[in-house]
Design a protein around this motif. Structure first.
Motif, PDB file in Angstrom:
ATOM      1  N   ILE A   5       0.717  -1.116   0.121  1.00  0.00           N
ATOM      2  CA  ILE A   5       0.018   0.059   0.052  1.00  0.00           C
ATOM      3  C   ILE A   5       0.911   1.338   0.009  1.00  0.00           C
ATOM      4  CG2 ILE A   5      -1.739   1.192   1.377  1.00  0.00           C
ATOM      5  CD1 ILE A   5      -2.580  -1.548   0.036  1.00  0.00           C
ATOM      6  N   THR A   7       2.481   4.956   0.288  1.00  0.00           N
ATOM      7  CA  THR A   7       1.984   6.005   1.395  1.00  0.00           C
ATOM      8  C   THR A   7       2.542   7.224   1.005  1.00  0.00           C
ATOM      9  OG1 THR A   7       3.610   4.969   2.938  1.00  0.00           O
ATOM     10  CG2 THR A   7       1.430   4.554   3.195  1.00  0.00           C
ATOM     11  N   ASP A   8       3.482   7.324  -0.217  1.00  0.00           N
ATOM     12  CA  ASP A   8       3.798   8.635  -0.259  1.00  0.00           C
ATOM     13  C   ASP A   8       4.693   8.379  -1.939  1.00  0.00           C
ATOM     14  OD1 ASP A   8       4.774  11.361  -0.601  1.00  0.00           O
ATOM     15  OD2 ASP A   8       6.735  10.878   0.478  1.00  0.00           O
ATOM     16  N   TYR A  30       7.351  12.332   3.928  1.00  0.00           N
ATOM     17  CA  TYR A  30       7.299  11.872   4.992  1.00  0.00           C
ATOM     18  C   TYR A  30       7.696  12.683   6.359  1.00  0.00           C
ATOM     19  CZ  TYR A  30       6.607   7.023   3.209  1.00  0.00           C
ATOM     20  OH  TYR A  30       5.922   5.988   2.409  1.00  0.00           O
ATOM     21  N   GLU A  90       6.821   3.120   0.543  1.00  0.00           N
ATOM     22  CA  GLU A  90       5.980   2.596   1.659  1.00  0.00           C
ATOM     23  C   GLU A  90       7.208   2.337   2.715  1.00  0.00           C
ATOM     24  OE1 GLU A  90       3.418  -1.134   3.029  1.00  0.00           O
ATOM     25  OE2 GLU A  90       4.231  -1.194   0.883  1.00  0.00           O
ATOM     26  N   ASP A  97      -0.228  -2.988  12.524  1.00  0.00           N
ATOM     27  CA  ASP A  97      -0.486  -2.260  11.392  1.00  0.00           C
ATOM     28  C   ASP A  97      -1.507  -3.165  10.672  1.00  0.00           C
ATOM     29  OD1 ASP A  97       0.907  -0.061  11.955  1.00  0.00           O
ATOM     30  OD2 ASP A  97       2.331  -0.348  10.439  1.00  0.00           O
ATOM     31  N   TRP A 185      -2.762   7.911  -6.143  1.00  0.00           N
ATOM     32  CA  TRP A 185      -2.031   7.749  -4.772  1.00  0.00           C
ATOM     33  C   TRP A 185      -0.530   7.173  -5.118  1.00  0.00           C
ATOM     34  CZ3 TRP A 185      -2.535  11.331  -1.368  1.00  0.00           C
ATOM     35  CH2 TRP A 185      -3.700  11.870  -1.281  1.00  0.00           C
TER      36      TRP A 185
END
Length: 218
Positions: A5, A7-8, A30, A90, A97, A185
Motif C-alpha cells: 500500500i 503511502t507517498d 514523510y 512505503e 498495522d 496515489w
C-alpha cells in the motif's frame, strides 16, 4: 516487511554511481524526524536502508539517502533512476498495522514491461509482460507487487509471443486494473506501453514452488 500500500510519492533528487552500485537521495513528504537511520523504506518496491536524512522543517518532509547494491541494480529498474523521477514509497510494516494489501518483502524478483494501457470505464486496464522465470508464479486472482504496489492479477496468458525477458513465446503476460484511487496515489497515473516495472511475486507462491521442488514434484 511491507503490504504493497503506497503511502507517498517521492522524487529522486540526486543519483551518483559508487563502486558496486549507486547512491540516491529521495525527496519525501514523510516526517523524516520520525524515521531512524537504518530504517527500511520500499522504493518502487525495492527494500532500501535509510543511510542519511534531513527533515523538512515545520511543513514536514525532507529527503533521505539510500545505497543500492549492484545486485539490486541488476534485478530492478533502479539503474535507470535519474533526478526528477517519481518513486512509489512505503515505510515498513509495524506490528499491529493493518495488512491492507498482501505480504510484500521488498525483494524484487524481476523486471516486466507494460505492453498495453487503456481506459476501462473509470479504471485503466494494464497488461504487463513478465520474464519466463516468473510465469509459473503468477496466477489469476492472485497478488503481485508492481513497483511496490499490491495488485490483483485478472488473467494470465502463458507463452505469449514476445514474452518479455524470455524471447518469443518464452514469457507470460498478465492483466491488472488500476482504479482511480490507485492512479492518484501512486506513480501509475503515467502508465504507458514500454514502461519497465519491478515485479515481486507472492511470497506464498514462492514457498509452494520450493516445497514442490524439494518433494520432487517440480
Amino acid at each position: 516487511m511491507f503490504t504493497g500500500i503506497i503511502t507517498d510519492i517521492g522524487e529522486v533528487a540526486v543519483v551518483e554511481p559508487v563502486p558496486g552500485g549507486l547512491r540516491a537521495r529521495i525527496r519525501s513528504a514523510y516526517d523524516l524526524a520520525g524515521v531512524a537511520l537504518g530504517a527500511s523504506i520500499a522504493c518502487d518496491g525495492v527494500c532500501l536502508t535509510v543511510t542519511d536524512k534531513a527533515a523538512g522543517g515545520g511543513s514536514g518532509g525532507g529527503w533521505f539517502a539510500v545505497d543500492v547494491s549492484g545486485e539490486t541494480v541488476s534485478r530492478s529498474t533502479l539503474g535507470g533512476w535519474a533526478p526528477g523521477r517519481r518513486v512509489n514509497l512505503e515505510r515498513s510494516l509495524k506490528v499491529g498495522d493493518e495488512l491492507g494489501g498482501h505480504i510484500v518483502s521488498g525483494h524484487v524478483d524481476g523486471v516486466g514491461e507494460v505492453v498495453e494501457a487503456r481506459p476501462d470505464g473509470e479504471s485503466t486496464r494494464v497488461v504487463i509482460a513478465a520474464p519466463a522465470a516468473l510465469a509459473g508464479f503468477i496466477a489469476p486472482k492472485g497478488s503481485i507487487a508492481v513497483d511496490g504496489a499490491s495488485l490483483t492479477v485478472n488473467e494470465v496468458e502463458d507463452g505469449a509471443e514476445g514474452g518479455f525477458g524470455g524471447g518469443p513465446g518464452g514469457g507470460a503476460r498478465f492483466g491488472v486494473n488500476l482504479i482511480p484511487h490507485t492512479r492518484r496515489w501512486t506513480t501509475f497515473a503515467d502508465m504507458a506501453p514500454g514502461r519497465r516495472v519491478n515485479l515481486e511475486i507472492d511470497v506464498l507462491a514462492r514457498y509452494v514452488a520450493r516445497l514442490k521442488e524439494v518433494a520432487g514434484g517440480g
